[in-house]
Design an enzyme around this catalytic site. Sequence first.
Site, short mmCIF file in Angstrom:
data_model
loop_
_atom_site.label_atom_id
_atom_site.label_comp_id
_atom_site.label_asym_id
_atom_site.label_seq_id
_atom_site.Cartn_x
_atom_site.Cartn_y
_atom_site.Cartn_z
N ARG A 56 44.49 -31.35 -72.03
CA ARG A 56 43.40 -31.32 -72.96
C ARG A 56 43.14 -32.83 -74.20
O ARG A 56 42.49 -32.37 -75.07
CB ARG A 56 43.52 -29.81 -73.81
CG ARG A 56 43.55 -28.81 -72.90
CD ARG A 56 42.95 -28.42 -72.03
NE ARG A 56 41.69 -28.20 -73.12
CZ ARG A 56 41.23 -26.80 -73.27
NH1 ARG A 56 41.73 -25.89 -72.86
NH2 ARG A 56 40.02 -26.14 -74.01
N ARG B 288 39.48 -31.37 -78.88
CA ARG B 288 39.06 -30.98 -80.74
C ARG B 288 39.92 -31.15 -81.85
O ARG B 288 39.70 -31.68 -83.00
CB ARG B 288 39.69 -29.41 -80.38
CG ARG B 288 38.73 -28.78 -79.84
CD ARG B 288 39.44 -27.32 -79.23
NE ARG B 288 40.34 -27.85 -78.47
CZ ARG B 288 41.16 -27.05 -78.70
NH1 ARG B 288 41.05 -25.90 -78.09
NH2 ARG B 288 42.52 -26.86 -77.96
N ARG C 115 30.24 -32.50 -81.14
CA ARG C 115 30.06 -31.40 -81.41
C ARG C 115 29.31 -30.53 -82.59
O ARG C 115 28.94 -29.55 -81.82
CB ARG C 115 32.02 -30.51 -81.72
CG ARG C 115 31.80 -29.28 -81.38
CD ARG C 115 33.47 -28.72 -81.20
NE ARG C 115 33.87 -28.62 -82.49
CZ ARG C 115 35.34 -28.21 -82.73
NH1 ARG C 115 35.52 -27.15 -81.99
NH2 ARG C 115 35.93 -28.44 -84.26
N ASP D 102 35.58 -28.32 -67.83
CA ASP D 102 35.63 -27.15 -67.89
C ASP D 102 36.20 -26.23 -66.51
O ASP D 102 35.20 -26.49 -66.16
CB ASP D 102 35.81 -26.25 -69.34
CG ASP D 102 35.95 -24.62 -69.06
OD1 ASP D 102 36.48 -25.62 -71.20
OD2 ASP D 102 35.47 -23.71 -68.87
N TYR E 157 39.26 -14.84 -65.60
CA TYR E 157 37.84 -14.64 -66.72
C TYR E 157 36.65 -13.76 -65.66
O TYR E 157 35.72 -13.30 -66.82
CB TYR E 157 37.91 -16.15 -66.74
CG TYR E 157 38.53 -16.99 -67.91
CD1 TYR E 157 38.85 -16.33 -69.06
CD2 TYR E 157 39.69 -17.88 -67.44
CE1 TYR E 157 39.52 -16.98 -69.89
CE2 TYR E 157 40.18 -18.78 -68.30
CZ TYR E 157 40.22 -18.27 -69.63
OH TYR E 157 41.25 -18.41 -70.17
O1 CP3 Z 1 40.55 -33.20 -71.91
C1 CP3 Z 1 40.37 -32.62 -71.42
O2 CP3 Z 1 41.91 -31.88 -70.89
C2 CP3 Z 1 38.92 -32.22 -70.67
C3 CP3 Z 1 39.08 -31.22 -70.98
C4 CP3 Z 1 39.36 -29.63 -70.97
C5 CP3 Z 1 38.54 -28.40 -71.44
N1 CP3 Z 1 39.33 -27.31 -70.85
C6 CP3 Z 1 38.31 -28.79 -71.97
C7 CP3 Z 1 37.18 -27.91 -73.39
C8 CP3 Z 1 39.90 -29.14 -69.42
C9 CP3 Z 1 40.73 -30.01 -68.60
C10 CP3 Z 1 40.03 -27.72 -69.82
C11 CP3 Z 1 40.47 -26.78 -68.54
C12 CP3 Z 1 40.63 -25.38 -69.52
N2 CP3 Z 1 39.65 -24.70 -69.72
C13 CP3 Z 1 41.58 -24.25 -69.00
C14 CP3 Z 1 43.45 -24.73 -68.76
C15 CP3 Z 1 43.58 -25.29 -70.22
C16 CP3 Z 1 44.19 -24.89 -70.45
O3 CP3 Z 1 44.32 -25.16 -71.70
O4 CP3 Z 1 44.91 -24.13 -70.22
C17 CP3 Z 1 41.35 -23.23 -69.49
C18 CP3 Z 1 42.70 -22.06 -69.31
C19 CP3 Z 1 39.47 -23.70 -70.14
C20 CP3 Z 1 39.27 -21.94 -70.55
C21 CP3 Z 1 38.08 -22.48 -71.71
N3 CP3 Z 1 37.48 -23.75 -72.64
C22 CP3 Z 1 38.62 -21.79 -73.01
C23 CP3 Z 1 39.89 -20.31 -73.28
C24 CP3 Z 1 38.20 -22.78 -73.68
C25 CP3 Z 1 38.38 -22.12 -75.62
C26 CP3 Z 1 39.44 -22.14 -76.44
C27 CP3 Z 1 40.10 -23.53 -76.37
O5 CP3 Z 1 40.93 -24.05 -75.70
O6 CP3 Z 1 39.27 -23.88 -77.41
C28 CP3 Z 1 37.43 -23.93 -73.71
C29 CP3 Z 1 36.72 -24.41 -74.78
C30 CP3 Z 1 36.85 -25.90 -74.38
N4 CP3 Z 1 37.59 -26.72 -73.12
C31 CP3 Z 1 37.10 -26.60 -75.58
C32 CP3 Z 1 37.10 -28.08 -74.87
C33 CP3 Z 1 37.07 -29.21 -75.47
C34 CP3 Z 1 37.24 -27.24 -76.64
C35 CP3 Z 1 35.92 -26.28 -77.09
C36 CP3 Z 1 34.97 -27.11 -77.93
O7 CP3 Z 1 35.55 -28.51 -78.48
O8 CP3 Z 1 33.95 -26.58 -78.73
#
Ligand code: CP3
Length: 346
Positions: A27, A31, A40, A76, A153
């Site tokens: 990640r 953020r 964003r 994502d 999910y």
């Molecule tokens: O830098 C990286 O790793 C690449 C981007 C990436 C995102 N999501 C962007 C994102 C990756 C690899 C993911 C994977 C992801 N998404 C997982 C597996 C990794 C983990 O953390 O367990 C999961 C479970 C998700 C599902 C998901 N997406 C959730 C639960 C959420 C909300 C909670 C959170 O982490 O913020 C997201 C949103 C998300 N995906 C954001 C980002 C940067 C945040 C939302 C935003 O910035 O507006």
Amino acid sequence: MTELKNNLLLKALRKEKVERPPVWMMRQAGRYLPDYIKLREKYDFFTRVQTPELATEITLQPVHQIGVDAAIIFSDILVIPQAMGVQVLMEEGKGPSLPNTIKTQKDIDALNTSNVDEHLKYVFDALALTKKELNGAVPLIGFAGAPWTIFCYMIEGKGSKTWDKAKQFAYTETNLAHQLLQKITTITIEYLTTQLQSGADCVQVFDSWAGSLSPEDFKTFAQPYLLQITDAVKDSGPVILFPKGTWYALEDLSKSSASAIGLDWTVSPKQARALTNNNITLQGNFDPAKLLAPIPQIKKWVKEMIDEFGAQNYIANLGHGITPNVPVDNAKAFVEAVKEYKDKKN
Ligand code: CP3
């Protein structure tokens, strides 16, 4: 093809000797970075994901600003349910929601598993553009969610601490559960293979919620699908498996065709090396909350972590995604500490 200037990650995945371990952070694009937060404010989540120019810009931010040894494409895991025809909403600050959860045979029969190249074209375009922009600076990682995590999910419709509805479905509608897991597996194989053909140098499979299962249930509902993916994708490029919270499966997984296994912090590096018989490259496992400690302390812990894993057959990383409250300087210190590491055996 442009040759990679920094290929530490690919060397570690091939178990070749390296002068120091490669480092990246799960990640890492997101953020905690001020430039990401600015974007964003202008574009909603799926616009950022679906616009290759934006996805590329976000992917490159941690490479330029934090100095990691690999880029991971900004996307994502929930693009797979979308490609299967399921609506996914992302509410800022609240996380994902899927209003139409899977309940019946009819729901499963209606799910799409074909034309991935069309449905997820924006991901493949983002990979190609990012690869071009990187110009060989560091390798590019593609990814997907593991079938069990995507299943969670699709059944629950949102995040959960216990995933009890997903488990209830698995335990009571076992036949349907396996049909759904297989459909997710089939489309994921196509998705990851096409990512590797579009510019990804390797791929990671995130099984973020594998640890919600017992060891026996992991063997039933998660492991077979992870192995099916790895076996089908490995000839197109290296696969990193990250089944969070499943130290008990390490011995089995070390015998798989994966190139590396990602670990969380609930297993010690020594235990993980013992369980995998030193057979496979390991990745991890710094507790992201430790990035909130003072910088000298972070650096000391990173050195100790590498000492314990050993600098070879190892990829320095966190044990799960970086959290939004980590100061940028602390993330940088984590990366610097790995880069400063001297392998005594060299
Ligand atoms: O830098 C990286 O790793 C690449 C981007 C990436 C995102 N999501 C962007 C994102 C990756 C690899 C993911 C994977 C992801 N998404 C997982 C597996 C990794 C983990 O953390 O367990 C999961 C479970 C998700 C599902 C998901 N997406 C959730 C639960 C959420 C909300 C909670 C959170 O982490 O913020 C997201 C949103 C998300 N995906 C954001 C980002 C940067 C945040 C939302 C935003 O910035 O507006």
